[in-house]
Design a protein around this motif. Structure first.
Motif, PDB file in Angstrom:
ATOM      1  N   GLY A 276     -33.467   8.129  29.084  1.00 11.02           N
ATOM      2  CA  GLY A 276     -34.659   8.795  28.565  1.00 11.02           C
ATOM      3  C   GLY A 276     -35.662   9.092  29.661  1.00 11.02           C
ATOM      4  N   VAL A 277     -35.802   8.161  30.596  1.00 11.04           N
ATOM      5  CA  VAL A 277     -36.748   8.346  31.698  1.00 11.04           C
ATOM      6  C   VAL A 277     -36.310   9.494  32.600  1.00 11.04           C
ATOM      7  CG1 VAL A 277     -37.735   7.291  33.766  1.00 11.04           C
ATOM      8  CG2 VAL A 277     -37.501   5.946  31.672  1.00 11.04           C
ATOM      9  N   ILE A 278     -35.032   9.514  32.988  1.00 13.69           N
ATOM     10  CA  ILE A 278     -34.603  10.557  33.911  1.00 13.69           C
ATOM     11  C   ILE A 278     -34.525  11.918  33.213  1.00 13.69           C
ATOM     12  CG2 ILE A 278     -33.444   8.945  35.447  1.00 13.69           C
ATOM     13  CD1 ILE A 278     -30.796   9.796  34.323  1.00 13.69           C
ATOM     14  N   SER A 279     -34.322  11.925  31.896  1.00 14.72           N
ATOM     15  CA  SER A 279     -34.371  13.206  31.184  1.00 14.72           C
ATOM     16  C   SER A 279     -35.793  13.758  31.184  1.00 14.72           C
ATOM     17  CB  SER A 279     -33.849  13.057  29.754  1.00 14.72           C
ATOM     18  OG  SER A 279     -34.714  12.248  28.961  1.00 14.72           O
ATOM     19  N   ALA A 280     -36.777  12.876  31.047  1.00 12.26           N
ATOM     20  CA  ALA A 280     -38.170  13.306  31.104  1.00 12.26           C
ATOM     21  C   ALA A 280     -38.547  13.826  32.487  1.00 12.26           C
ATOM     22  CB  ALA A 280     -39.094  12.150  30.707  1.00 12.26           C
ATOM     23  N   LEU A 281     -37.816  13.406  33.516  1.00 13.75           N
ATOM     24  CA  LEU A 281     -38.039  13.887  34.880  1.00 13.75           C
ATOM     25  C   LEU A 281     -37.285  15.187  35.163  1.00 13.75           C
ATOM     26  CD1 LEU A 281     -37.780  10.504  36.852  1.00 13.75           C
ATOM     27  CD2 LEU A 281     -39.852  11.775  36.267  1.00 13.75           C
ATOM     28  N   GLY A 282     -36.606  15.713  34.147  1.00 15.04           N
ATOM     29  CA  GLY A 282     -35.887  16.964  34.317  1.00 15.04           C
ATOM     30  C   GLY A 282     -34.537  16.814  34.970  1.00 15.04           C
ATOM     31  N   ARG A 283     -33.954  15.606  34.906  1.00 15.49           N
ATOM     32  CA  ARG A 283     -32.697  15.362  35.592  1.00 15.49           C
ATOM     33  C   ARG A 283     -31.552  15.087  34.628  1.00 15.49           C
ATOM     34  NH1 ARG A 283     -32.865  15.951  40.712  1.00 15.49           N
ATOM     35  NH2 ARG A 283     -34.906  16.160  41.686  1.00 15.49           N
ATOM     36  N   VAL A 284     -31.658  15.658  33.447  1.00 19.67           N
ATOM     37  CA  VAL A 284     -30.563  15.646  32.480  1.00 19.67           C
ATOM     38  C   VAL A 284     -30.452  17.047  31.877  1.00 19.67           C
ATOM     39  CG1 VAL A 284     -29.673  14.711  30.311  1.00 19.67           C
ATOM     40  CG2 VAL A 284     -30.851  13.198  31.917  1.00 19.67           C
ATOM     41  N   LEU A 285     -29.233  17.567  31.821  1.00 19.38           N
ATOM     42  CA  LEU A 285     -28.953  18.831  31.149  1.00 19.38           C
ATOM     43  C   LEU A 285     -27.825  18.595  30.154  1.00 19.38           C
ATOM     44  CD1 LEU A 285     -28.955  21.348  34.155  1.00 19.38           C
ATOM     45  CD2 LEU A 285     -30.741  21.082  32.436  1.00 19.38           C
ATOM     46  N   THR A 286     -27.936  19.188  28.968  1.00 23.55           N
ATOM     47  CA  THR A 286     -26.844  19.115  28.002  1.00 23.55           C
ATOM     48  C   THR A 286     -26.528  20.513  27.513  1.00 23.55           C
ATOM     49  OG1 THR A 286     -28.149  18.867  25.945  1.00 23.55           O
ATOM     50  CG2 THR A 286     -27.763  16.867  27.254  1.00 23.55           C
ATOM     51  N   TRP A 287     -25.243  20.780  27.371  1.00 16.15           N
ATOM     52  CA  TRP A 287     -24.814  22.055  26.801  1.00 16.15           C
ATOM     53  C   TRP A 287     -23.454  21.850  26.147  1.00 16.15           C
ATOM     54  CZ3 TRP A 287     -25.703  22.548  32.411  1.00 16.15           C
ATOM     55  CH2 TRP A 287     -24.575  22.337  33.182  1.00 16.15           C
ATOM     56  N   ASP A 288     -22.936  22.920  25.525  1.00  9.04           N
ATOM     57  CA  ASP A 288     -21.628  22.816  24.879  1.00  9.04           C
ATOM     58  C   ASP A 288     -20.523  22.911  25.924  1.00  9.04           C
ATOM     59  OD1 ASP A 288     -19.601  22.657  23.064  1.00  9.04           O
ATOM     60  OD2 ASP A 288     -19.797  24.716  22.348  1.00  9.04           O
ATOM     61  N   SER A 289     -20.223  24.117  26.395  1.00  8.44           N
ATOM     62  CA  SER A 289     -19.172  24.283  27.393  1.00  8.44           C
ATOM     63  C   SER A 289     -19.667  24.919  28.683  1.00  8.44           C
ATOM     64  CB  SER A 289     -18.025  25.129  26.825  1.00  8.44           C
ATOM     65  OG  SER A 289     -18.504  26.398  26.408  1.00  8.44           O
ATOM     66  N   LYS A 290     -20.831  25.561  28.647  1.00  9.29           N
ATOM     67  CA  LYS A 290     -21.398  26.155  29.854  1.00  9.29           C
ATOM     68  C   LYS A 290     -22.910  26.243  29.720  1.00  9.29           C
ATOM     69  CE  LYS A 290     -20.668  30.927  28.316  1.00  9.29           C
ATOM     70  NZ  LYS A 290     -20.045  32.235  28.665  1.00  9.29           N
ATOM     71  N   PRO A 291     -23.628  26.280  30.830  1.00 10.72           N
ATOM     72  CA  PRO A 291     -25.098  26.287  30.772  1.00 10.72           C
ATOM     73  C   PRO A 291     -25.645  27.640  30.343  1.00 10.72           C
ATOM     74  CG  PRO A 291     -24.362  26.452  33.035  1.00 10.72           C
ATOM     75  CD  PRO A 291     -23.123  26.232  32.215  1.00 10.72           C
ATOM     76  N   ALA A 292     -26.796  27.604  29.685  1.00  7.46           N
ATOM     77  CA  ALA A 292     -27.540  28.816  29.388  1.00  7.46           C
ATOM     78  C   ALA A 292     -28.238  29.282  30.662  1.00  7.46           C
ATOM     79  CB  ALA A 292     -28.558  28.558  28.286  1.00  7.46           C
ATOM     80  N   ALA A 293     -28.771  30.498  30.625  1.00  6.43           N
ATOM     81  CA  ALA A 293     -29.392  31.064  31.824  1.00  6.43           C
ATOM     82  C   ALA A 293     -30.540  30.199  32.331  1.00  6.43           C
ATOM     83  CB  ALA A 293     -29.882  32.481  31.527  1.00  6.43           C
ATOM     84  N   HIS A 294     -31.373  29.687  31.427  1.00  2.00           N
ATOM     85  CA  HIS A 294     -32.519  28.879  31.870  1.00  2.00           C
ATOM     86  C   HIS A 294     -32.065  27.534  32.421  1.00  2.00           C
ATOM     87  CE1 HIS A 294     -31.904  27.207  27.812  1.00  2.00           C
ATOM     88  NE2 HIS A 294     -32.587  26.152  28.218  1.00  2.00           N
ATOM     89  N   GLN A 295     -30.924  27.025  31.951  1.00  4.65           N
ATOM     90  CA  GLN A 295     -30.389  25.782  32.499  1.00  4.65           C
ATOM     91  C   GLN A 295     -29.818  26.008  33.893  1.00  4.65           C
ATOM     92  OE1 GLN A 295     -27.772  24.944  29.136  1.00  4.65           O
ATOM     93  NE2 GLN A 295     -29.014  23.133  28.637  1.00  4.65           N
ATOM     94  N   THR A 296     -29.177  27.156  34.100  1.00  3.54           N
ATOM     95  CA  THR A 296     -28.693  27.501  35.438  1.00  3.54           C
ATOM     96  C   THR A 296     -29.856  27.621  36.413  1.00  3.54           C
ATOM     97  OG1 THR A 296     -26.763  28.667  34.545  1.00  3.54           O
ATOM     98  CG2 THR A 296     -27.440  29.234  36.784  1.00  3.54           C
ATOM     99  N   LYS A 297     -30.945  28.213  35.958  1.00  4.25           N
ATOM    100  CA  LYS A 297     -32.137  28.335  36.804  1.00  4.25           C
ATOM    101  C   LYS A 297     -32.691  26.964  37.147  1.00  4.25           C
ATOM    102  CE  LYS A 297     -35.242  30.938  38.825  1.00  4.25           C
ATOM    103  NZ  LYS A 297     -34.875  31.852  39.944  1.00  4.25           N
ATOM    104  N   HIS A 298     -32.689  26.063  36.197  1.00  4.95           N
ATOM    105  CA  HIS A 298     -33.182  24.702  36.453  1.00  4.95           C
ATOM    106  C   HIS A 298     -32.272  23.984  37.437  1.00  4.95           C
ATOM    107  CE1 HIS A 298     -35.542  21.124  35.493  1.00  4.95           C
ATOM    108  NE2 HIS A 298     -34.404  20.450  35.463  1.00  4.95           N
ATOM    109  N   LEU A 299     -30.970  24.150  37.282  1.00  5.61           N
ATOM    110  CA  LEU A 299     -30.011  23.562  38.207  1.00  5.61           C
ATOM    111  C   LEU A 299     -30.233  24.093  39.613  1.00  5.61           C
ATOM    112  CD1 LEU A 299     -27.489  21.944  38.924  1.00  5.61           C
ATOM    113  CD2 LEU A 299     -26.102  23.787  37.955  1.00  5.61           C
ATOM    114  N   GLU A 300     -30.501  25.384  39.727  1.00  9.26           N
ATOM    115  CA  GLU A 300     -30.800  25.968  41.031  1.00  9.26           C
ATOM    116  C   GLU A 300     -32.032  25.315  41.651  1.00  9.26           C
ATOM    117  OE1 GLU A 300     -32.087  30.298  42.983  1.00  9.26           O
ATOM    118  OE2 GLU A 300     -31.983  30.030  40.818  1.00  9.26           O
ATOM    119  N   GLY A 301     -33.052  25.071  40.844  1.00  7.55           N
ATOM    120  CA  GLY A 301     -34.271  24.440  41.351  1.00  7.55           C
ATOM    121  C   GLY A 301     -34.034  23.027  41.845  1.00  7.55           C
ATOM    122  N   LEU A 302     -33.227  22.260  41.113  1.00  7.77           N
ATOM    123  CA  LEU A 302     -32.916  20.895  41.537  1.00  7.77           C
ATOM    124  C   LEU A 302     -32.125  20.888  42.835  1.00  7.77           C
ATOM    125  CD1 LEU A 302     -31.923  19.193  38.148  1.00  7.77           C
ATOM    126  CD2 LEU A 302     -34.119  19.076  39.341  1.00  7.77           C
TER     127      LEU A 302
END
Length: 291
Positions: A224-250
């Motif tokens: 829960g703590v690391i998800s609040a820090l933006g370090r958890v992503l969940t999706w079905d089989s592939k990331p959405a566009a905004h999740q890909t952008k977040h991954l790029e930022g990390l």
């Protein structure tokens, strides 16, 4: 410490106009030669002098003294770097180097298929990388250490398929020690990806209901703590566009080796132990190997 072959030596006179941008759209980083922490970037470099680089701002500047002439030290290893001046921040040329090496990413999971499915998404988000993989064995999870892995990872992604009750962190979590070792080694540049778990609301990075349940009812407060820090992503089989952008930022933050911030409440103390000044000094040779 000697400048490694994958760093562009700065004693020769790199300047804002000649500095390379190895990752598309991302400024190159000037990193501390002692520990590898990014001090400043090419887009904030104002002037290249014979003995110093003058930056308009440096990373973590809010934690440095504002008084002109005051000595500035690396936030990670305490190496003296330079001082503020009326012109900006002067950093000694012999204390930093310009990085061009691709980002070293480690992707690990209990299942090879999850690793294989994730790699294209990572390359799409941050092409300037080398990806290493590791299928984890349950017998090795307790007390797992990453310090001996080669190449040394700078960004660690743990991917897990949600098949019911997801045991991720804390006492019964499969990946608690893996994530702890990764957090120490990379100074927090870690990501957990949970598949077969799409967010319930459009635009969310993760399934908030699921993460809340794991954290509050599943005896896994750390996730829960690391998800609040933006370090958890969940999706079905592939990331959405905004999740890909977040991954790029990390990945960009890991590539620039942004200096570690203050300890975050809820992060297990052993995870942050190597982020202390003492830990940084003792592990400086490992960071030089990365450079």
């Amino acid at each position: 410490a000697a400048i490694r072959s994958d760093l562009q030596g700065m004693q020769g006179g790199s300047s804002p106009s000649s500095a390379s941008k190895p990752a598309e759209g991302l400024p190159a980083g000037y990193v501390c030669l002692q520990c590898g922490t990014c001090i400043g970037t090419t887009d904030s470099l104002l002037e290249s002098r014979e003995d110093a680089f003058i930056f308009g701002r440096i990373l973590g500047s809010e934690r440095f003294p504002e008084k002109a002439g005051k000595l500035l030290t690396c936030l990670t290893c305490d190496t003296p770097l330079g001082s503020r001046s009326d012109m900006g921040v002067a950093i000694r040329r012999d204390r930093v180097a310009l990085r061009s090496k691709p980002l070293e990413i480690l992707v690990c999971s209990l299942k090879q298929q999850e690793i294989s499915d994730l790699q294209p998404a990572i390359r799409a988000a941050f092409p300037h990388c080398n990806i290493s993989t590791r299928v984890l064995l349950k017998a090795e999870l307790r007390g797992f250490q990453m310090a001996t892995l080669r190449p040394t990872p700078e960004f660690v992604v743990v991917v897990h398929r949600n098949e019911g009750r997801a045991l991720l962190t804390d006492r019964n979590g499969f990946y608690h020690d893996v994530l702890g070792s990764a957090w120490q080694l990379t100074r927090g540049h870690v990501l957990v990806v949970l598949t077969r778990a799409p967010p319930k609301a459009e635009g969310d990075l993760y399934d908030q209901q699921l993460l809340r349940s794991l954290s509050m009812q599943g005896d896994q407060p750390t996730i829960g703590v690391i998800s609040a820090l933006g370090r958890v992503l969940t999706w079905d089989s592939k990331p959405a566009a905004h999740q890909t952008k977040h991954l790029e930022g990390l990945a960009s933050k890991a590539y620039l080796r942004e200096p570690p911030g203050p300890p975050q409440p809820g992060i297990p103390p052993p995870w942050t132990r190597s982020n202390s000044k003492v830990g940084a000094n003792s592990s400086s040779s490992g960071w030089c190997a990365l450079l």
